[in-house]
Enzyme design. Structure first.
Site, PDB file in Angstrom:
ATOM      1  N   GLU A   1       0.846  -1.197   0.000  1.00 31.24           N
ATOM      2  CA  GLU A   1       0.000   0.000   0.000  1.00 31.24           C
ATOM      3  C   GLU A   1       0.877   1.241   0.000  1.00 31.24           C
ATOM      4  O   GLU A   1       1.925   1.277   0.651  1.00 31.24           O
ATOM      5  CB  GLU A   1      -0.917  -0.011   1.225  1.00 31.24           C
ATOM      6  CG  GLU A   1      -1.986   1.056   1.234  1.00 31.24           C
ATOM      7  CD  GLU A   1      -2.974   0.860   2.373  1.00 31.24           C
ATOM      8  OE1 GLU A   1      -3.413   1.875   2.938  1.00 31.24           O
ATOM      9  OE2 GLU A   1      -3.319  -0.304   2.689  1.00 31.24           O
TER      10      GLU A   1
ATOM     11  N   ASP B   1       0.166   5.388   0.554  1.00 30.70           N
ATOM     12  CA  ASP B   1      -0.937   6.209   1.053  1.00 30.70           C
ATOM     13  C   ASP B   1      -0.707   7.705   0.997  1.00 30.70           C
ATOM     14  O   ASP B   1       0.336   8.202   1.429  1.00 30.70           O
ATOM     15  CB  ASP B   1      -1.206   5.890   2.533  1.00 30.70           C
ATOM     16  CG  ASP B   1      -1.766   4.511   2.758  1.00 30.70           C
ATOM     17  OD1 ASP B   1      -2.354   3.953   1.821  1.00 30.70           O
ATOM     18  OD2 ASP B   1      -1.624   4.000   3.881  1.00 30.70           O
TER      19      ASP B   1
ATOM     20  N   GLU C   1      -3.223  10.330   2.909  1.00 24.25           N
ATOM     21  CA  GLU C   1      -4.407  10.496   3.733  1.00 24.25           C
ATOM     22  C   GLU C   1      -4.424  11.924   4.256  1.00 24.25           C
ATOM     23  O   GLU C   1      -3.440  12.400   4.818  1.00 24.25           O
ATOM     24  CB  GLU C   1      -4.420   9.506   4.903  1.00 24.25           C
ATOM     25  CG  GLU C   1      -4.547   8.052   4.479  1.00 24.25           C
ATOM     26  CD  GLU C   1      -4.647   7.116   5.662  1.00 24.25           C
ATOM     27  OE1 GLU C   1      -5.640   6.388   5.770  1.00 24.25           O
ATOM     28  OE2 GLU C   1      -3.714   7.111   6.493  1.00 24.25           O
TER      29      GLU C   1
END
Length: 288
Positions: free
Chosen positions: A96, A98, A100
């Site tokens: 993953e 990310d 955010e």
């Protein structure tokens, strides 16, 4: 005339094109009516209310590439909300990458939380304050992912580089195809000031907008176990694109240093209290 037509075709094949239709490129994964494709497919709005958030994913899976998305984040008091743009595979041992965006009370700057997971293990967080108002207009957030490094960019300014340090035993995401995901959800147990500020539901619904989703990447075919760049999972040499070997030049390094010195608010490589057994090995190798 034929030569001119072929030249134009070759140029179109080599140059990335801004996606202008979320109907073609994305699938709503949760939230029902809270995820709305608008403006003929050129805009996708995600909303959050007390019942549910919303999200979407790319129809394609990818193995390496450059991924760009323009976002306009939740305005006003967005405390407790998290807006995301990320790449991920599936399963317990997933990879993953990310972006955010942690909501805030009115007047406070947005926090950008970045993380990298490989084989199900993360704990590679870096956080930054944005140096502009991300709610008043669209800004471009980009992930460059190749076999040597991952680069996070904001309006084409690098804010973070995660290098491949497999040689010293640090796992790096390079063997699992990933989709592009985006979501808006409630995380008031941790998102704003460590959970001290909760979501004010009288402000709902909260809405974030996405547009100009662009991928210049190797599309993965699970059926054929190969990508559009050819060969095996780690073979991207047949796709002649700059992102394949992209690294930071002198100007990029200066801009990265500027961001990290002025706007970084958390770096896992500096958190000896949290990692009392010792910092991850790449922390000694990476200048940034």
């Amino acid at each position: 005339m034929l030569l001119q037509q072929l030249s134009v075709l070759a140029l179109l094949l080599l140059c990335p094109v801004w996606a202008d239709n979320f109907y073609q490129d994305a699938t709503v994964t949760f939230g029902d009516h809270r995820a709305q494709i608008q403006d003929g497919g050129r805009l996708l709005a995600l909303s959050l209310d007390k019942i549910s958030g919303s999200g979407f994913q790319s129809k394609n899976e990818y193995l390496f590439g450059r991924f760009d998305m323009q976002l306009k984040l939740v305005p006003g008091n967005s405390a407790g909300t998290v807006t995301t743009f990320y790449l991920s595979s599936q399963g317990a041992g997933h990879d993953e990458i990310d972006f955010e965006f942690l909501g805030n009370s009115s007047g406070q700057p947005y926090t950008v939380h970045t993380n990298v997971y490989s084989q199900g293990k993360g704990n590679k967080e870096q956080q930054f304050r944005l140096w502009f108002d991300p709610t008043s207009s669209f800004h471009t957030y980009s992930i460059v992912w190749n076999s040597q490094r991952i680069i996070f960019l904001v309006d084409n300014i690098p804010i973070r580089v995660f290098n491949n340090h497999e040689a010293i035993g640090v796992a790096f995401p390079k063997n699992q195809a990933m989709r592009v995901y985006a979501s808006l959800w409630n995380a008031d147990e941790w998102a704003t000031q460590g959970g001290r500020v909760k979501t004010d539901w009288s402000m709902a619904p909260f809405t974030a907008s996405y547009r100009n989703f662009n991928t210049n990447a190797c599309v993965w075919s699970a059926a054929l176990s190969t990508s559009s760049c050819g060969g095996s999972k780690t073979d991207s040499v047949n796709n002649d694109q700059a992102w394949q070997t992209q690294e930071l030049n002198g100007n990029d390094r200066n801009r990265l240093r500027w961001v990290q010195q002025k706007y970084m608010i958390y770096n896992y490589c500096a958190d000896a209290k949290r990692f009392s057994q010792g910092l991850s090995p790449e922390c000694k190798r990476s200048r940034f």
